[in-house]
Design an enzyme around this catalytic site. Structure first.
Site, mmCIF file in Angstrom:
data_model
loop_
_atom_site.group_PDB
_atom_site.id
_atom_site.type_symbol
_atom_site.label_atom_id
_atom_site.label_comp_id
_atom_site.label_asym_id
_atom_site.label_seq_id
_atom_site.Cartn_x
_atom_site.Cartn_y
_atom_site.Cartn_z
ATOM 1 N N TYR B 285 9.550 -8.296 -4.639
ATOM 2 C CA TYR B 285 8.169 -7.873 -4.929
ATOM 3 C C TYR B 285 8.071 -6.355 -5.001
ATOM 4 O O TYR B 285 8.532 -5.634 -4.108
ATOM 5 C CB TYR B 285 7.231 -8.403 -3.853
ATOM 6 C CG TYR B 285 5.783 -8.054 -4.098
ATOM 7 C CD1 TYR B 285 5.014 -8.792 -4.992
ATOM 8 C CD2 TYR B 285 5.180 -6.995 -3.434
ATOM 9 C CE1 TYR B 285 3.681 -8.480 -5.215
ATOM 10 C CE2 TYR B 285 3.847 -6.680 -3.646
ATOM 11 C CZ TYR B 285 3.106 -7.423 -4.535
ATOM 12 O OH TYR B 285 1.787 -7.117 -4.750
ATOM 13 N N TYR B 335 1.962 -7.807 -13.703
ATOM 14 C CA TYR B 335 1.631 -7.886 -12.282
ATOM 15 C C TYR B 335 0.761 -9.105 -12.040
ATOM 16 O O TYR B 335 -0.411 -9.125 -12.389
ATOM 17 C CB TYR B 335 0.908 -6.619 -11.801
ATOM 18 C CG TYR B 335 0.662 -6.662 -10.304
ATOM 19 C CD1 TYR B 335 1.717 -6.904 -9.427
ATOM 20 C CD2 TYR B 335 -0.598 -6.479 -9.762
ATOM 21 C CE1 TYR B 335 1.511 -6.970 -8.050
ATOM 22 C CE2 TYR B 335 -0.809 -6.534 -8.390
ATOM 23 C CZ TYR B 335 0.253 -6.775 -7.538
ATOM 24 O OH TYR B 335 0.049 -6.843 -6.179
#
Lengths: 152, 380
Positions: B285, B335
């Site tokens: 991440y 995203y």
């Protein structure tokens, strides 16, 4: 989007003591009544001995810069108006794991606005000052100590 | 144990863009339907549902749109970027132990619009833990991570040129991934170093994209995988929250540079037959580029303070020791709170990725270092 600086809620019984002391320009942290562990930010129970009893201990208000950030656009309007500014995370001299966040002031009684990143460094000695932002809010801020008292 | 008892058999995505016209509800339906089609499973068979607690569309609206039948399990996981593997792992546990049979997990999000950014919605009075940092000037997640990264650079003598490797590597992957929002935009070291600062030492290119889209995955018991499906097995799973952790402003524990990933990693590898030295690639991440460095160390791919050298020496590139975020990740593909990391891991293990890693047989997927989080080891 709000136009003014966001402020903390100050009437929560868990941390009201901190904000009340801040209005008196005193930095306090919780001290467990059972095992005497100092803790910050405030919590209703001691993570070491699970006591719910605690009091407030006055700190020296001195510490060393653990790290800092220099936020730039895009920000909320009130923070845009403050740029350039620097917000530091400071380890208190009483215990390095007690870290308090606050904007840096160029000089005692000075402004938040106008401070640049190259004016401080990690490990530098600072002392606390409280800036009154509302009837119930005095915000902890940091002022560089005169050179001579260096950190790590 | 959960080990290898469930398999991902379907993935689905919408188009990714700065702005999509459809609602989050509609995008979620499209992604889930695509994932079910990929798995060859009829919507009426779905009986377990998992999503982020920040999802704006409730499960019942999803279920009654897609035509799910009787649903037997539903969960939501908190903490944004830390949630994706928790959502998947919790549904996997429900399916593995027989509470339900067919699970879908998804994330649908429209954040290309600047007014949708979470920090833009800060209220005049702050009641939660952010009262200790936001009024003081640490307004956005990027400011919170800038604090830890400045300290990290100080402790380990890391330069911006080294940190730039994250953004440059991921952009190179995106340039070869037609679905990536940044597919057509190259990035040089000069571009990076002259990019505007958002929160020194983090510049524009250290920040994830703000984008619209939806992603879904379908999961079943391994014994239910049929011959038309390409299973990717969930080998190990853990969530993690470190002692004294505080969401995003994890400054108050003994070592703020050792956050939840260290807790997650230890419990993940404890359960896994596949260890860090065996792992061929990772999806980590990356709302902000420092998280790659933090996780490379927390998950045991390099020692303390060694991650910057590891990546600067090409370690995360396609030919490197551990290719990382091979679709372009959150910095350069899309995203979506890290859900694209899971779908990219599945594509790699199927051998279908745009930047296919040779002999990819296992993949770590790790979520946000600075929040309560989770991770999975997936294998072919």
């Amino acid at each position: 989007m709000i136009n003014d600086l966001p402020l903390p809620v100050t009437n929560d019984p868990v941390d009201h003591g901190f904000w009340a002391s801040a209005l008196q320009s005193q930095l306090v942290v919780q001290r467990c009544s059972g095992c005497r562990l100092l803790r910050f930010p405030p919590r209703p129970m001691c993570p070491k001995c699970q006591s719910s009893d605690s009091g407030w201990q006055v700190m020296s208000g001195r510490g060393k810069v653990w790290s800092f950030a220099t936020p730039a656009s895009p920000l909320l309007p009130a923070f845009e108006a403050l740029t350039p500014y620097v917000t530091a995370v400071v380890s208190l001299d009483e215990h390095e794991d007690l870290r308090v966040v606050g904007p840096l002031l160029l000089a005692p009684g000075g402004d938040i606005q106008g401070v640049r990143a190259d004016q401080l460094s990690i490990g530098q000695a600072v002392s606390i000052e409280f800036k009154r932002l509302a009837d119930d809010v005095a915000l902890p801020c940091w002022v560089l100590e005169p050179s001579g008292r260096q950190g790590e | 144990m959960l080990k290898d008892q469930t398999a991902i058999v379907g993935i689905g995505e919408t188009r990714f863009a700065k702005r999509l016209e459809d609602t989050e509800w509609a995008l979620a339906c499209q992604a889930i339907k695509a994932a079910l089609d990929d798995a060859g499973i009829d919507p009426s068979e779905v009986d377990a549902m998992g999503c982020f607690n920040q999802e704006t569309t409730p499960e019942f609206d999803i279920a009654r749109s897609l035509g799910f039948g009787d649903v037997h399990f539903f969960n939501q996981v908190a903490h944004g970027g830390g949630a994706a593997c928790g959502v998947l792992g919790q549904v996997a546990m429900a399916v593995a132990c027989g509470v339900a049979n067919v699970g879908v997990v998804w994330r649908s999000r429209k954040r290309g619009d600047p007014s949708k950014r979470q920090w833009a919605g800060v209220q005049p009075r702050i009641a939660d833990h952010w009262k200790w940092s936001r009024p003081h000037g640490l307004l956005r997640p990027v400011d919170e991570v800038a604090v830890t990264m400045r300290r990290y650079m100080h402790e380990f003598n890391v330069t911006r040129e080294q940190l730039a490797t994250v953004a440059l590597s991921q952009r190179a992957y995106a340039n070869n991934n037609p679905k990536a929002i940044m597919a057509d935009k190259t990035l040089s070291l000069d571009d990076y170093l002259s990019g505007r600062m958002i929160s020194d030492p983090l510049c524009l290119y250290d920040n994830c994209l703000e984008s619209d889209g939806a992603i879904a995955l379908v999961l079943v018991r391994s014994t239910d995988v049929d011959r038309h499906q390409q299973p990717v097995y969930l080998h190990a799973f853990s969530q993690g929250m470190s002692p004294q952790h505080q969401l995003m402003t994890d400054y108050h524990g003994h070592n703020p540079l050792q956050s939840s990933s260290w807790t997650t990693a230890a419990n993940l590898w404890r359960q896994s037959d596949i260890q860090p030295s065996d792992i061929k690639l990772a999806q980590i991440y990356d709302a902000f580029s420092p998280m790659i460095l933090y996780c490379l160390e927390a998950y045991g791919f390099c020692g303390r303070g060694e991650a910057a050298d590891f990546i600067a020496d090409g370690g995360m590139s396609q030919q490197g020791r551990l290719p990382v975020n091979t679709s372009g990740g959150s910095l350069s593909e899309v995203y979506l709170h890290g859900m694209n990391l899971l779908t990219e891991a599945v594509r790699q293990l199927r051998g279908e990725a745009a930047n296919q890693v040779a002999a990819a047989d296992s993949c770590l997927v790790a979520t946000c270092d600075s929040t309560p989080n989770g991770a999975v080891v997936l294998r072919r």
